[in-house]
Design a protein around this motif. Structure first.
Motif, PDB file in Angstrom:
ATOM      1  N   PRO A  72       4.849 -19.816   6.993  1.00 57.55           N
ATOM      2  CA  PRO A  72       3.958 -19.095   6.604  1.00 57.55           C
ATOM      3  C   PRO A  72       3.654 -17.839   6.294  1.00 57.55           C
ATOM      4  CG  PRO A  72       3.697 -21.195   8.134  1.00 57.55           C
ATOM      5  CD  PRO A  72       4.609 -20.746   8.097  1.00 57.55           C
ATOM      6  N   GLU A  73       3.432 -17.209   7.608  1.00 58.89           N
ATOM      7  CA  GLU A  73       2.814 -16.044   8.369  1.00 58.89           C
ATOM      8  C   GLU A  73       3.601 -15.409   7.385  1.00 58.89           C
ATOM      9  OE1 GLU A  73       4.335 -18.619  10.303  1.00 58.89           O
ATOM     10  OE2 GLU A  73       3.137 -18.555  11.962  1.00 58.89           O
ATOM     11  N   VAL A  74       4.571 -14.941   6.890  1.00 59.75           N
ATOM     12  CA  VAL A  74       4.812 -13.668   5.682  1.00 59.75           C
ATOM     13  C   VAL A  74       3.840 -12.960   5.331  1.00 59.75           C
ATOM     14  CG1 VAL A  74       7.409 -14.717   6.138  1.00 59.75           C
ATOM     15  CG2 VAL A  74       6.276 -14.973   4.179  1.00 59.75           C
ATOM     16  N   LYS A  75       3.076 -14.010   4.578  1.00 58.33           N
ATOM     17  CA  LYS A  75       1.526 -13.604   3.874  1.00 58.33           C
ATOM     18  C   LYS A  75       1.081 -12.823   4.284  1.00 58.33           C
ATOM     19  CE  LYS A  75      -1.196 -17.460   4.980  1.00 58.33           C
ATOM     20  NZ  LYS A  75      -0.512 -17.946   5.844  1.00 58.33           N
ATOM     21  N   ASN A  76       0.420 -13.062   5.693  1.00 58.51           N
ATOM     22  CA  ASN A  76      -0.114 -11.468   6.141  1.00 58.51           C
ATOM     23  C   ASN A  76       0.717 -10.239   6.905  1.00 58.51           C
ATOM     24  OD1 ASN A  76      -1.319 -13.487   7.249  1.00 58.51           O
ATOM     25  ND2 ASN A  76      -0.865 -14.404   8.766  1.00 58.51           N
ATOM     26  N   ILE A  77       1.982 -10.642   6.468  1.00 54.93           N
ATOM     27  CA  ILE A  77       2.848  -8.812   6.914  1.00 54.93           C
ATOM     28  C   ILE A  77       2.553  -7.996   5.861  1.00 54.93           C
ATOM     29  CG2 ILE A  77       4.949  -7.115   6.411  1.00 54.93           C
ATOM     30  CD1 ILE A  77       6.054 -10.139   7.059  1.00 54.93           C
ATOM     31  N   ARG A  78       1.931  -6.678   6.689  1.00 54.85           N
ATOM     32  CA  ARG A  78       1.438  -5.316   5.993  1.00 54.85           C
ATOM     33  C   ARG A  78       2.204  -4.664   5.093  1.00 54.85           C
ATOM     34  NH1 ARG A  78      -2.460  -1.199   8.477  1.00 54.85           N
ATOM     35  NH2 ARG A  78      -2.595   0.650   6.524  1.00 54.85           N
ATOM     36  N   LEU A  79       3.047  -4.902   4.293  1.00 56.86           N
ATOM     37  CA  LEU A  79       3.578  -3.827   3.319  1.00 56.86           C
ATOM     38  C   LEU A  79       3.105  -2.600   3.354  1.00 56.86           C
ATOM     39  CD1 LEU A  79       6.044  -5.733   1.329  1.00 56.86           C
ATOM     40  CD2 LEU A  79       6.361  -5.405   3.286  1.00 56.86           C
ATOM     41  N   MET A  80       3.579  -1.065   3.933  1.00 52.59           N
ATOM     42  CA  MET A  80       3.789   0.046   3.734  1.00 52.59           C
ATOM     43  C   MET A  80       4.765   0.933   2.993  1.00 52.59           C
ATOM     44  SD  MET A  80       0.486   0.966   3.978  1.00 52.59           S
ATOM     45  CE  MET A  80       0.718   3.200   3.663  1.00 52.59           C
ATOM     46  N   HIS A  81       4.271   1.696   2.005  1.00 52.03           N
ATOM     47  CA  HIS A  81       5.682   2.303   1.692  1.00 52.03           C
ATOM     48  C   HIS A  81       5.110   4.347   2.008  1.00 52.03           C
ATOM     49  CE1 HIS A  81       6.801   5.790  -1.534  1.00 52.03           C
ATOM     50  NE2 HIS A  81       7.715   5.557  -0.642  1.00 52.03           N
ATOM     51  N   ALA A  82       5.698   4.660   3.091  1.00 51.07           N
ATOM     52  CA  ALA A  82       5.116   5.501   4.206  1.00 51.07           C
ATOM     53  C   ALA A  82       6.104   6.104   4.862  1.00 51.07           C
ATOM     54  CB  ALA A  82       3.995   5.308   4.752  1.00 51.07           C
ATOM     55  N   ASP A  83       6.025   7.296   5.469  1.00 55.69           N
ATOM     56  CA  ASP A  83       7.059   8.117   6.304  1.00 55.69           C
ATOM     57  C   ASP A  83       5.238   7.345   7.509  1.00 55.69           C
ATOM     58  OD1 ASP A  83       8.729   9.656   7.846  1.00 55.69           O
ATOM     59  OD2 ASP A  83       6.017  10.857   8.134  1.00 55.69           O
ATOM     60  N   ALA A  84       7.158   6.979   8.827  1.00 53.38           N
ATOM     61  CA  ALA A  84       6.872   6.430   9.835  1.00 53.38           C
ATOM     62  C   ALA A  84       5.859   6.928  10.487  1.00 53.38           C
ATOM     63  CB  ALA A  84       8.342   6.088  10.847  1.00 53.38           C
ATOM     64  N   ALA A  85       6.154   8.366  10.758  1.00 59.47           N
ATOM     65  CA  ALA A  85       5.290   9.543  11.465  1.00 59.47           C
ATOM     66  C   ALA A  85       4.162   9.666  10.750  1.00 59.47           C
ATOM     67  CB  ALA A  85       6.058  10.434  11.721  1.00 59.47           C
ATOM     68  N   THR A  86       4.327   9.784   9.733  1.00 60.49           N
ATOM     69  CA  THR A  86       2.934  10.687   8.772  1.00 60.49           C
ATOM     70  C   THR A  86       2.175   9.021   8.548  1.00 60.49           C
ATOM     71  OG1 THR A  86       4.589  11.184   7.102  1.00 60.49           O
ATOM     72  CG2 THR A  86       2.018  10.676   6.891  1.00 60.49           C
ATOM     73  N   PHE A  87       2.657   7.678   8.507  1.00 60.52           N
ATOM     74  CA  PHE A  87       1.858   6.526   8.706  1.00 60.52           C
ATOM     75  C   PHE A  87       1.150   6.698  10.135  1.00 60.52           C
ATOM     76  CE2 PHE A  87       1.220   2.132   9.744  1.00 60.52           C
ATOM     77  CZ  PHE A  87       0.561   1.393   9.033  1.00 60.52           C
ATOM     78  N   LEU A  88       1.890   6.188  10.836  1.00 60.50           N
ATOM     79  CA  LEU A  88       1.408   6.278  12.429  1.00 60.50           C
ATOM     80  C   LEU A  88       0.470   7.275  12.911  1.00 60.50           C
ATOM     81  CD1 LEU A  88       4.016   5.405  14.443  1.00 60.50           C
ATOM     82  CD2 LEU A  88       2.569   4.059  13.805  1.00 60.50           C
ATOM     83  N   GLU A  89       0.739   8.729  12.557  1.00 61.55           N
ATOM     84  CA  GLU A  89      -0.787   9.643  12.810  1.00 61.55           C
ATOM     85  C   GLU A  89      -2.042   9.016  12.316  1.00 61.55           C
ATOM     86  OE1 GLU A  89       0.990  12.527  11.265  1.00 61.55           O
ATOM     87  OE2 GLU A  89       2.544  13.335  12.713  1.00 61.55           O
ATOM     88  N   SER A  90      -2.011   8.379  11.120  1.00 64.17           N
ATOM     89  CA  SER A  90      -3.047   8.057  10.394  1.00 64.17           C
ATOM     90  C   SER A  90      -3.478   6.065  10.789  1.00 64.17           C
ATOM     91  CB  SER A  90      -3.004   8.375   8.997  1.00 64.17           C
ATOM     92  OG  SER A  90      -2.139   6.324   8.616  1.00 64.17           O
ATOM     93  N   GLU A  91      -3.040   6.086  11.593  1.00 61.78           N
ATOM     94  CA  GLU A  91      -3.984   4.919  12.135  1.00 61.78           C
ATOM     95  C   GLU A  91      -4.873   5.310  13.327  1.00 61.78           C
ATOM     96  OE1 GLU A  91      -2.692   1.036  11.414  1.00 61.78           O
ATOM     97  OE2 GLU A  91      -3.128   2.669   9.799  1.00 61.78           O
ATOM     98  N   PRO A  92      -5.223   4.264  13.458  1.00 63.58           N
ATOM     99  CA  PRO A  92      -6.950   4.411  15.127  1.00 63.58           C
ATOM    100  C   PRO A  92      -5.893   4.651  16.393  1.00 63.58           C
ATOM    101  CG  PRO A  92      -7.230   2.177  14.066  1.00 63.58           C
ATOM    102  CD  PRO A  92      -5.766   2.456  13.443  1.00 63.58           C
ATOM    103  N   VAL A  93      -6.181   4.642  16.676  1.00 61.46           N
ATOM    104  CA  VAL A  93      -5.581   5.862  18.528  1.00 61.46           C
ATOM    105  C   VAL A  93      -5.170   4.106  19.257  1.00 61.46           C
ATOM    106  CG1 VAL A  93      -5.736   6.370  20.591  1.00 61.46           C
ATOM    107  CG2 VAL A  93      -6.471   8.187  18.299  1.00 61.46           C
ATOM    108  N   GLU A 100       0.951  -0.805  -0.003  1.00 59.55           N
ATOM    109  CA  GLU A 100      -0.026  -0.165  -0.378  1.00 59.55           C
ATOM    110  C   GLU A 100       0.930   1.232  -0.210  1.00 59.55           C
ATOM    111  OE1 GLU A 100      -2.640   0.030   2.951  1.00 59.55           O
ATOM    112  OE2 GLU A 100      -1.855  -2.262   3.668  1.00 59.55           O
ATOM    113  N   MET A 101      -0.228   2.497  -0.371  1.00 64.20           N
ATOM    114  CA  MET A 101       1.162   3.373  -0.292  1.00 64.20           C
ATOM    115  C   MET A 101       0.628   4.656   0.524  1.00 64.20           C
ATOM    116  SD  MET A 101       2.570   3.533  -4.278  1.00 64.20           S
ATOM    117  CE  MET A 101       3.420   5.007  -4.318  1.00 64.20           C
ATOM    118  N   THR A 102       1.014   5.704   0.781  1.00 65.22           N
ATOM    119  CA  THR A 102       0.123   6.542   1.239  1.00 65.22           C
ATOM    120  C   THR A 102       1.929   8.215   0.981  1.00 65.22           C
ATOM    121  OG1 THR A 102       2.101   7.227   3.350  1.00 65.22           O
ATOM    122  CG2 THR A 102      -0.181   6.029   3.546  1.00 65.22           C
ATOM    123  N   THR A 103       1.048   9.809   0.910  1.00 61.21           N
ATOM    124  CA  THR A 103       1.858   9.950   0.359  1.00 61.21           C
ATOM    125  C   THR A 103       2.684  10.852   1.959  1.00 61.21           C
ATOM    126  OG1 THR A 103      -0.242  11.646   0.493  1.00 61.21           O
ATOM    127  CG2 THR A 103       1.758  11.869  -0.928  1.00 61.21           C
TER     128      THR A 103
END
Ligand SMILES: C[S@@+](CC[C@H](N)C(=O)[O-])C[C@H]1O[C@@H](n2cnc3c(N)ncnc32)[C@H](O)[C@@H]1O
Length: 301
Positions: free
Chosen positions: A207-228, A2-5
């Protein structure tokens, strides 16, 4: 993937060690961070935020955690995706620099057979005898001092990656190596083999590697958009080595906001530790290179 700006104030966003304009590069073909630290620090079954880097920590954590792996460098993230799909490891810039340094080894007494025999030892007392007798030679010390001297480092790294480093970095790195050889067995240390033999990971993927969610994002920007309160663990690599104080404050605020009660943060740095750092686990990290491996509750950031 996935991607965020990404909006960030960190040198890492250029995806290069140097300060030149140019394409993003694969900087790390493997990680030099001992994921056993995270494995011990994070609550089993918890949701974990990882810096993706080469993917090694995310792969190690995924059997026991829900892992979200984020990286600001799209080349690095594409490489992790390739590895998660069963692709082979490749050398990045860090591995090429290490290979160059290893090629000079025989000039300093570091013959490959001698290094292998050292890395086969299992007893820290014997390791220190061998180290002092056969490897910690005058020529090795001079070569390490040269490799970690300001002119050499400046020819490879942008200044924002260097200003926080301790002076006499060659001597500092030698002390960090000795700290590891004097207390942890070499034979079971894959990070020592990575550094001194250039071994790349070729473990079977869980086998669980298929569950890893990969994100192209800056860490702070991404965390600011995640639920509290939505993460139980954060492993932030050493992303603050190369970031501004303003970015650090923003990242810490974003981590605290996204942290569930009891969440734990692991943060590494090449800096020398400040005098009062009770939670420093650098001596337990088998990658041996770190000055700081800070493991603390997120609310204490
Ligand atoms: C900090 S570097 C250091 C590498 C690490 N010590 C290792 O052994 O792999 C790891 C990764 O962090 C990524 N990174 C740095 N700053 C970031 C940020 N603010 N947000 C997301 N990823 C970041 C880099 O692109 C790189 O792939």
């Amino acid at each position: 993937m996935e991607m965020t700006t990404a909006v960030a104030a960190t040198t890492w966003e250029h995806g290069r060690f140097d300060a030149r304009d140019g394409p993003h590069k694969l900087l790390f073909g493997r990680m030099y961070e001992d994921a056993a630290i995270e494995g011990n620090a994070f609550r089993l079954g918890g949701r974990v935020f990882c810096i993706a880097s080469a993917g090694c920590t995310a792969m190690k954590l995924t059997p026991h955690h829900e892992v979200v792996a984020v990286d600001i460098n799209p080349v690095q993230l594409a490489y992790v995706e390739h590895r998660l799909n069963g692709g082979s490891s490749r050398a990045g810039t860090a591995e090429r620099i290490l290979a160059f340094a290893r090629a000079l080894g025989p000039l300093t007494g570091w013959w490959p057979s001698r290094v292998r025999a050292f890395l086969d030892l299992n007893n820290p007392v014997e390791q220190m005898v061998y180290w002092r007798r056969d490897l910690d030679t005058r020529r090795f010390r001079a070569a390490l001092d040269l490799l970690f001297s300001a002119p050499t480092l400046r020819s490879i790294y942008a200044s924002s990656f260097l200003h926080f480093l301790p002076p006499n970095l060659g001597a500092v790195m030698r002390r960090r190596m000795e700290r590891c050889f004097a207390s942890l067995p070499n034979r079971t240390n894959p990070y020592a083999r990575a550094l001194f033999l250039g071994e790349m990971p070729n473990e079977r993927l869980p086998p669980e590697v298929k569950n890893i969610r990969l994100m192209h994002a800056d860490a702070a920007t991404f965390l600011e958009s995640e639920p509290v309160g939505s993460f139980d663990g954060f492993t932030l690599s050493n992303i603050l080595d190369g970031a501004s104080v303003a970015y650090e404050q923003r990242l810490f605020a974003a981590v605290k906001r996204a942290a569930a009660p009891g969440a734990v943060v692991v943060l590494r740095s090449f800096r020398d530790p400040p005098s009062m750092l009770p939670a420093n686990h650098a001596a337990e990290d088998r990658a041996m290179i770190w000055g700081v491996v800070d493991v603390r509750p997120a609310i204490e950031l």
